[in-house]
Design a protein around this motif. Structure first.
Motif, PDB file in Angstrom:
ATOM      1  N   LEU A   1       0.755  -1.270  -0.109  1.00  0.00           N
ATOM      2  CA  LEU A   1      -0.016  -0.124  -0.251  1.00  0.00           C
ATOM      3  C   LEU A   1       1.075   1.099   0.048  1.00  0.00           C
ATOM      4  CD1 LEU A   1      -3.111  -1.107   2.281  1.00  0.00           C
ATOM      5  CD2 LEU A   1      -2.838  -0.731  -0.043  1.00  0.00           C
ATOM      6  N   LYS A   2       1.990   1.231   0.648  1.00  0.00           N
ATOM      7  CA  LYS A   2       2.781   2.406   0.643  1.00  0.00           C
ATOM      8  C   LYS A   2       3.346   2.639  -0.605  1.00  0.00           C
ATOM      9  CE  LYS A   2       4.898   2.169   5.004  1.00  0.00           C
ATOM     10  NZ  LYS A   2       5.965   1.495   5.714  1.00  0.00           N
ATOM     11  N   ILE A   3       3.704   1.624  -1.194  1.00  0.00           N
ATOM     12  CA  ILE A   3       4.188   2.003  -2.839  1.00  0.00           C
ATOM     13  C   ILE A   3       3.088   2.307  -3.584  1.00  0.00           C
ATOM     14  CG2 ILE A   3       4.940   0.592  -4.833  1.00  0.00           C
ATOM     15  CD1 ILE A   3       6.650  -1.258  -3.081  1.00  0.00           C
ATOM     16  N   CYS A   4       1.801   1.887  -3.704  1.00  0.00           N
ATOM     17  CA  CYS A   4       0.830   2.347  -4.381  1.00  0.00           C
ATOM     18  C   CYS A   4       0.475   3.693  -3.932  1.00  0.00           C
ATOM     19  CB  CYS A   4      -0.405   1.338  -4.258  1.00  0.00           C
ATOM     20  SG  CYS A   4       0.001  -0.268  -5.025  1.00  0.00           S
ATOM     21  N   HIS A   5       0.364   4.014  -2.854  1.00  0.00           N
ATOM     22  CA  HIS A   5       0.339   5.458  -2.285  1.00  0.00           C
ATOM     23  C   HIS A   5       1.159   6.454  -2.740  1.00  0.00           C
ATOM     24  CE1 HIS A   5       0.209   8.588   0.957  1.00  0.00           C
ATOM     25  NE2 HIS A   5      -1.323   8.539   0.694  1.00  0.00           N
ATOM     26  N   GLU A   6       2.482   6.052  -2.784  1.00  0.00           N
ATOM     27  CA  GLU A   6       3.416   6.904  -3.351  1.00  0.00           C
ATOM     28  C   GLU A   6       3.403   6.977  -5.006  1.00  0.00           C
ATOM     29  OE1 GLU A   6       6.828   5.502  -0.112  1.00  0.00           O
ATOM     30  OE2 GLU A   6       7.191   5.428  -2.184  1.00  0.00           O
ATOM     31  N   GLU A   7       2.915   6.014  -5.724  1.00  0.00           N
ATOM     32  CA  GLU A   7       2.823   6.210  -6.842  1.00  0.00           C
ATOM     33  C   GLU A   7       1.415   6.727  -7.550  1.00  0.00           C
ATOM     34  OE1 GLU A   7       5.137   5.342  -9.011  1.00  0.00           O
ATOM     35  OE2 GLU A   7       6.791   4.351  -7.642  1.00  0.00           O
ATOM     36  N   GLY A   8       0.662   6.771  -6.378  1.00  0.00           N
ATOM     37  CA  GLY A   8      -0.705   7.444  -6.718  1.00  0.00           C
ATOM     38  C   GLY A   8      -1.452   6.318  -7.612  1.00  0.00           C
ATOM     39  N   VAL A   9      -1.503   5.091  -7.348  1.00  0.00           N
ATOM     40  CA  VAL A   9      -2.035   4.006  -7.986  1.00  0.00           C
ATOM     41  C   VAL A   9      -3.371   3.639  -7.255  1.00  0.00           C
ATOM     42  CG1 VAL A   9      -1.953   1.742  -9.095  1.00  0.00           C
ATOM     43  CG2 VAL A   9      -0.069   3.249  -9.173  1.00  0.00           C
ATOM     44  N   PRO A  10      -4.499   3.250  -7.697  1.00  0.00           N
ATOM     45  CA  PRO A  10      -5.804   2.872  -7.106  1.00  0.00           C
ATOM     46  C   PRO A  10      -5.622   1.306  -6.695  1.00  0.00           C
ATOM     47  CG  PRO A  10      -6.183   3.799  -9.161  1.00  0.00           C
ATOM     48  CD  PRO A  10      -4.944   3.890  -9.061  1.00  0.00           C
ATOM     49  N   VAL A  11      -6.007   1.078  -5.498  1.00  0.00           N
ATOM     50  CA  VAL A  11      -5.991  -0.275  -5.074  1.00  0.00           C
ATOM     51  C   VAL A  11      -7.432  -1.001  -4.944  1.00  0.00           C
ATOM     52  CG1 VAL A  11      -5.359  -1.771  -3.196  1.00  0.00           C
ATOM     53  CG2 VAL A  11      -3.558  -0.135  -3.933  1.00  0.00           C
ATOM     54  N   VAL A  12      -7.697  -2.012  -5.231  1.00  0.00           N
ATOM     55  CA  VAL A  12      -9.093  -2.766  -4.950  1.00  0.00           C
ATOM     56  C   VAL A  12      -8.738  -3.817  -4.218  1.00  0.00           C
ATOM     57  CG1 VAL A  12     -11.035  -3.802  -6.189  1.00  0.00           C
ATOM     58  CG2 VAL A  12      -9.906  -1.861  -7.322  1.00  0.00           C
ATOM     59  N   PRO A  13      -9.067  -3.956  -3.090  1.00  0.00           N
ATOM     60  CA  PRO A  13      -8.921  -5.017  -2.057  1.00  0.00           C
ATOM     61  C   PRO A  13      -9.781  -6.289  -2.654  1.00  0.00           C
ATOM     62  CG  PRO A  13      -9.703  -3.383  -0.886  1.00  0.00           C
ATOM     63  CD  PRO A  13      -9.880  -2.860  -2.268  1.00  0.00           C
ATOM     64  N   ARG A  14      -9.458  -7.252  -2.405  1.00  0.00           N
ATOM     65  CA  ARG A  14     -10.145  -8.579  -2.878  1.00  0.00           C
ATOM     66  C   ARG A  14     -10.048  -9.777  -1.908  1.00  0.00           C
ATOM     67  NH1 ARG A  14     -12.042 -10.738  -8.154  1.00  0.00           N
ATOM     68  NH2 ARG A  14     -12.027 -13.099  -8.089  1.00  0.00           N
ATOM     69  N   GLY A  15     -11.400 -10.426  -1.570  1.00  0.00           N
ATOM     70  CA  GLY A  15     -11.198 -11.592  -0.877  1.00  0.00           C
ATOM     71  C   GLY A  15     -11.344 -12.710  -1.833  1.00  0.00           C
ATOM     72  N   SER A  16     -12.598 -13.231  -1.761  1.00  0.00           N
ATOM     73  CA  SER A  16     -12.719 -14.591  -2.792  1.00  0.00           C
ATOM     74  C   SER A  16     -13.565 -14.233  -4.186  1.00  0.00           C
ATOM     75  CB  SER A  16     -13.883 -15.502  -2.029  1.00  0.00           C
ATOM     76  OG  SER A  16     -13.048 -16.123  -0.853  1.00  0.00           O
ATOM     77  N   GLY A  17     -13.718 -13.009  -4.227  1.00  0.00           N
ATOM     78  CA  GLY A  17     -14.330 -12.475  -5.450  1.00  0.00           C
ATOM     79  C   GLY A  17     -16.066 -12.984  -5.707  1.00  0.00           C
ATOM     80  N   THR A  18     -16.864 -12.995  -4.493  1.00  0.00           N
ATOM     81  CA  THR A  18     -18.106 -13.570  -4.680  1.00  0.00           C
ATOM     82  C   THR A  18     -18.905 -12.407  -4.672  1.00  0.00           C
ATOM     83  OG1 THR A  18     -18.510 -14.099  -2.368  1.00  0.00           O
ATOM     84  CG2 THR A  18     -17.444 -15.810  -3.526  1.00  0.00           C
ATOM     85  N   SER A  19     -18.617 -11.314  -4.626  1.00  0.00           N
ATOM     86  CA  SER A  19     -19.368 -10.028  -4.421  1.00  0.00           C
ATOM     87  C   SER A  19     -20.506 -10.076  -5.730  1.00  0.00           C
ATOM     88  CB  SER A  19     -18.655  -8.748  -4.501  1.00  0.00           C
ATOM     89  OG  SER A  19     -19.604  -7.538  -4.556  1.00  0.00           O
ATOM     90  N   LEU A  20     -21.839  -9.675  -5.266  1.00  0.00           N
ATOM     91  CA  LEU A  20     -22.978  -9.715  -6.308  1.00  0.00           C
ATOM     92  C   LEU A  20     -23.002  -8.402  -6.844  1.00  0.00           C
ATOM     93  CD1 LEU A  20     -25.211 -12.219  -4.646  1.00  0.00           C
ATOM     94  CD2 LEU A  20     -24.052 -12.535  -6.719  1.00  0.00           C
ATOM     95  N   ALA A  21     -22.076  -7.577  -6.026  1.00  0.00           N
ATOM     96  CA  ALA A  21     -22.502  -5.826  -6.482  1.00  0.00           C
ATOM     97  C   ALA A  21     -21.317  -5.360  -7.220  1.00  0.00           C
ATOM     98  CB  ALA A  21     -22.503  -5.359  -5.158  1.00  0.00           C
TER      99      ALA A  21
END
Ligand SMILES: Cc1cc2nc3c(=O)[nH]c(=O)nc-3n(C[C@H](O)[C@H](O)[C@@H](O)COP(=O)(O)OP(=O)(O)OC[C@H]3O[C@@H](n4cnc5c(N)ncnc54)[C@H](O)[C@@H]3O)c2cc1C
Ligand SMILES: Cc1cc2nc3c(=O)[nH]c(=O)nc-3n(C[C@H](O)[C@H](O)[C@H](O)COP(=O)(O)OP(=O)(O)OC[C@H]3O[C@@H](n4cnc5c(N)ncnc54)[C@H](O)[C@@H]3O)c2cc1C
Lengths: 365, 477
Positions: B68-88
């Protein structure tokens, strides 16, 4: 003192405020009090919606708890979380309001089974520090639409917004109640017994221990036959934990009202503390309390009420144990200090909700 | 559903980003090959797909923090993922984002039966949490139908519920503490094995925040002793309204079942054809389950049956054995699969006040005629959480759009009668643009201010929950 008689008038009062405001419901918990002009919610009273068949209740924040309890009792229903009445313990007068209950996330002995106030709270309307009226949640039990500001507002002691309306999930009334009393246990054995009972399938709805009388109390509630059955099972389970007796009906009810309101420490001299830890840590905390401290345990050992000699540093008794201690009366800061990154988040939230810093200034860090 | 256009500047520095991520993670934990990133292109809302820039699979809180520190520094969006069963579409990436999957974080850290909690890493699946305590007769209460696959991480982010939440509550009522990493890499500990917060209820705020406040890596969960037993009854009615009245009367009588499930005629017929559970062919079917010792179950069921009889059921079936119980549940448990056999379906999840049930079902029937799409209803009746399943044909031009328009109308109807857009699946991208129907601009602003505090640069899962038009300036900043 300002006592607006509508949400709109309250919003105007906040928007137009020139200095700090002290938010007051019934004023029965003048704990860690803030400075400023009093803004009372007494003018916002009344039940907005009550649907017994849907177990939902929506009320204005200044409604006296007694009014709500009476309306619910008529339909044989109740608030799930047992809000305590502080008047005996703190020697205060006035009429506790539901807004005050929510603002302090007040919850009694039933906390371990039914959750805290925040767990039954399904909707809020509040006025933020700039006078904007905000709604979050609603009148349905299951709702994950957007962020859960309902929980954030519960227990925020009026520092993030002035609650104007609160909605609850309520529960059916209780047919029968009984208490198993174990006599003569020390704190360690009492916590053992309570853990064993709470880890059983017999649905204990409250578990407390009073070192001064040596009593450990376990409550069973439900339909009559079920209570009788579980009482027998519980006695068998706790065989070996010493002498037992049973309380039924009013005797059981009265005991738990007194436990909820901590009347055993009414009028006690000294500082008043409330400590939350995991139950198995309770004996360790108790060991480190200063000489002369009086205490009782609720929540199976997870909540410790302490009356301590004036000025004693009770937070030190926690040592490295995870949990928190609130000072309800005494010279110590009321709220438990938070670790730096958490404190930064809390501060950030407060600045966003109340940029002028006028709501209960000085309260909560 | 629209997604923001990917940032070309970010796309252009993929190689540098991958290199930096590889410097803090094992090589195989950084997935950047264009074929392999496709595994992360969607969640269970499969109508929308987009491979991420890359995906990372850290194995510790420290690694999550470093990423996250790296992505924060680079200004890159991050999408957290568990098992990918979200219906939304909660875990749907954009082409310029990094998927941060917690699948490798699946250990049990600590279990205490004495204090009744378990501490796990959040990539662990819901069912395997119960699996870890089952031999001691304990369980973790929230039980989404996806529990075999979904992770505690996603459960916390969506505040997931299940069939038994009428009695035990949803995730937020069973969550005691979390370890969370903020977008700038800061690790925070919120709550623990003790009850309630000494300050603001940040735990309650984080639960249900759809991966927008931080990446949750560890969770302390309340575990409960299993009840001595459980038993369902099945009731059939000729009229939805009568079934709804029966639910209200059961609740008012002071019996608190662990579950009250409702199925309407289209779903009953579909499940009969699919699973053959022997359900009566009627307008509405209720499954009511109670728990306790055999005697306690008998007592509660006799109260429930007496109430049901007053409502002229066409069928009342009390289970007398484990097989009969399983058979009663069989149709309900296969309802989604059965509808899926008929056609593609979209599963909605609005909640309504239970008193509005008959009216809402009638209106859904009318909308079904108007749009020419079939709908089946199967849901948690005790708490008003509806699951209308709209059938459509994904291969037919325009059918998805038609289905989405009808879905939106149903959700607006839920809001109109005093309910909400989503009871347990979350907003994600799916209901994002309907937020205007439920909230005033100030209400949304109050929520977005919270994200400003946790993630000032709006890099964590930024295109979700709120309509893109209202988050635009924040996402750009
Ligand atoms: C430090 C502290 C610790 C407490 N601990 C416990 C406990 O352990 N268990 C328990 O059951 N109860 C606890 N309480 C209890 C609680 O205060 C009461 O349960 C409640 O009924 C008070 O009602 P009231 O109307 O008299 O509130 P008041 O005494 O008027 O107010 C209590 C607090 O709530 C705020 N407040 C009141 N109304 C509103 C509103 N409408 N919007 C926003 N803020 C409002 C006030 O500013 C004040 O900070 C505690 C309170 C305090 C201050
Ligand atoms: C067949 C089926 C049945 C279902 N039944 C139910 C049901 O009964 N009840 C119910 O409530 N839901 C149900 N769902 C929906 C879904 O399973 C839940 O929303 C589940 O909690 C998602 O978990 P996940 O691990 O798959 O999360 P994902 O799909 O991977 O992600 C969901 C959200 O969580 C966020 N997230 C993931 N990991 C983290 C993390 N570590 N930190 C912060 N945020 C994170 C993501 O960014 C995303 O916004 C069902 C889904 C399916 C496909």
């Amino acid at each position: 003192m300002m006592t607006p008689d509508s949400e709109a008038a309250l919003a105007e009062a906040v928007a137009g405020a020139k200095g700090p405001l002290r938010i007051q419901g019934g004023g029965t918990r003048p704990i860690g009090q803030a400075e400023g002009e009093v803004l009372s919610t007494a003018g916002l009273s009344g039940i907005e919606l009550y649907e017994p068949g849907a177990l939902t209740l929506v009320v204005r924040a200044g409604t006296p708890v007694a009014v709500i309890e009476a309306a619910l009792a008529k339909e044989n229903q109740r608030l799930p979380f047992d809000p305590m009445d502080h008047r005996a313990l703190l020697g205060t007068k006035g009429e506790p309001t539901i807004g005050g209950v929510v603002a302090t996330n007040a919850s009694g002995p039933r906390r371990i089974q039914a959750g805290a106030c925040r767990d039954s709270l399904i909707g809020v309307r509040y006025v933020d520090g700039q006078g904007a009226v905000i709604k979050n949640g609603g009148r349905v039990m299951k709702n994950v639409t957007g962020y859960d500001l309902v929980k954030l507002l519960a227990g925020s002691y009026g520092t993030l917004g002035v609650l104007t309306e609160v909605g609850f999930k309520v529960l059916p009334g209780i047919e029968a109640t009984a208490t198993l009393v174990l006599n003569g246990l020390d704190v360690t054995r009492a916590v053992d017994a309570m853990s064993k009972a709470l880890g059983s399938p017999f649905e204990i709805s409250a578990a407390a221990h009073f070192p001064e009388t040596g009593q450990t109390t376990l409550r069973l509630e439900g339909f009559e036959a079920s209570v009788t059955y579980r009482m027998a099972q519980l006695r068998a389970l706790l065989d070996g934990f010493g002498d037992m007796e049973e309380l039924h009906g009013d005797a059981s009810r009265d005991l738990w009202t007194a436990t909820r309101d901590v009347t055993h420490f009414a009028g006690a001299q000294g500082d008043l503390w409330r400590i939350s830890v995991k139950p198995s840590d309770a004996p360790d905390v108790v060991k480190h309390l200063p000489d002369g401290a009086r205490l009782s345990l609720d929540w199976g050992g997870g909540m410790i009420w302490v009356v301590a000699p004036k000025g004693a540093d009770i937070r030190a008794a926690l040592g490295g144990i995870a949990g928190h201690a609130t000072c309800l009366r005494g010279s110590a800061p009321t709220f438990h200090p938070e670790p730096a990154p958490v404190a930064a988040i809390s501060r950030g939230l407060r600045e966003k909700f109340d940029p002028r810093g006028i709501l209960n200034t000085g309260l909560m860090g | 559903m629209e997604m923001p256009a990917p940032d070309v500047k970010i796309m252009a520095k993929k190689a540098k980003l991958v290199e930096r991520l590889q410097s803090v993670l094992p090589l195989d934990a950084v997935i950047h090959d264009e074929f392999e990133t496709r595994a992360y292109e969607c969640d269970a809302l499969t109508a929308y797909k987009c491979p991420p820039l890359c995906a990372v699979l850290p194995s510790s809180t420290q690694e999550v923090s470093a990423v996250l520190k790296i992505c924060h520094e680079e200004g890159v969006p991050v999408v957290p993922r568990g098992s990918g069963t979200s219906l939304a579409g909660g875990a749907l990436p954009t082409a310029d984002s990094v998927i941060l999957g917690v699948a490798k974080l699946n250990d049990v850290i600590e279990t205490s039966y004495e204090d009744r909690y378990i501490k796990v890493q959040t990539g662990r699946t819901n069912l395997s949490v119960t699996g870890a305590v089952e031999e001691n007769d304990f369980f973790y209460a929230p039980d989404p139908s996806s529990q075999l696959a979904c992770a505690i991480a996603g459960n916390i982010a969506m505040n997931s519920g299940g069939a038994h939440c009428l009695k035990y509550g949803v995730t937020t009522n069973n969550l005691l503490g979390v370890t969370m990493v903020q977008m700038d890499g800061t690790v925070v500990e919120i709550g623990g094995a003790h009850l309630d917060s000494g300050g603001y209820d940040l735990l309650g705020l984080i639960c249900g925040s759809e991966g927008q406040m931080g990446v949750v890596t560890e969770a302390t969960l309340r575990i409960l002793r299993k009840p001595e037993g459980a038993r369902p009854v099945l009731m059939g009615f000729d009229d939805n309204e009568v079934a709804g009245a029966c639910v209200a009367d059961i609740i008012k009588a002071g019996v608190l079942p662990v579950a009250i499930e409702f199925m309407d005629r289209p779903v009953i017929r579909a499940t009969e054809a699919f699973a053959g559970a022997g359900y009566p062919d009627c307008e509405a079917l209720l499954i009511v389950e109670v728990e306790g010792s055999p005697g306690e179950i008998d007592e509660q069921l006799s109260k429930i049956l007496e109430i049901a009889r007053r409502h002229n059921p066409v069928e009342l079936r009390e289970s007398t054995s484990a097989e009969e119980s399983a058979k009663i549940w069989l149709g309900r448990k296969s309802a989604f699969g059965a509808m899926g056999q008929i056609n593609d379906y979209m599963c909605l999840d609005g909640t309504i006040p239970v008193s509005e049930l008959p009216y809402v079902l009638k209106r859904i029937g009318e909308l079904s005629k108007q749009y020419g799409l079939d709908v089946g209803n199967v849901f948690h009746a005790g708490d008003g959480n509806m699951h209308p399943l709209i059938l459509f044909d994904a291969n037919k031009e325009g059918d998805l759009e038609l289905c989405e328009a009808m879905g939106a109308d149903i959700l607006r109807l839920c809001v109109e009668v005093g309910g909400c857009l989503t009871g347990e699946h979350g907003v994600g991208i799916e209901k994002r643009d309907l937020m205007f129907d439920q909230f005033k601009p100030e209400d949304m602003e109050a929520q977005m201010k919270v994200k400003d505090v946790f993630d000032p640069k709006w890099l964590l899962n930024p295109a979700k929950v709120f309509p893109l038009s209202v988050t635009e300036t924040r996402r750009a900043g």
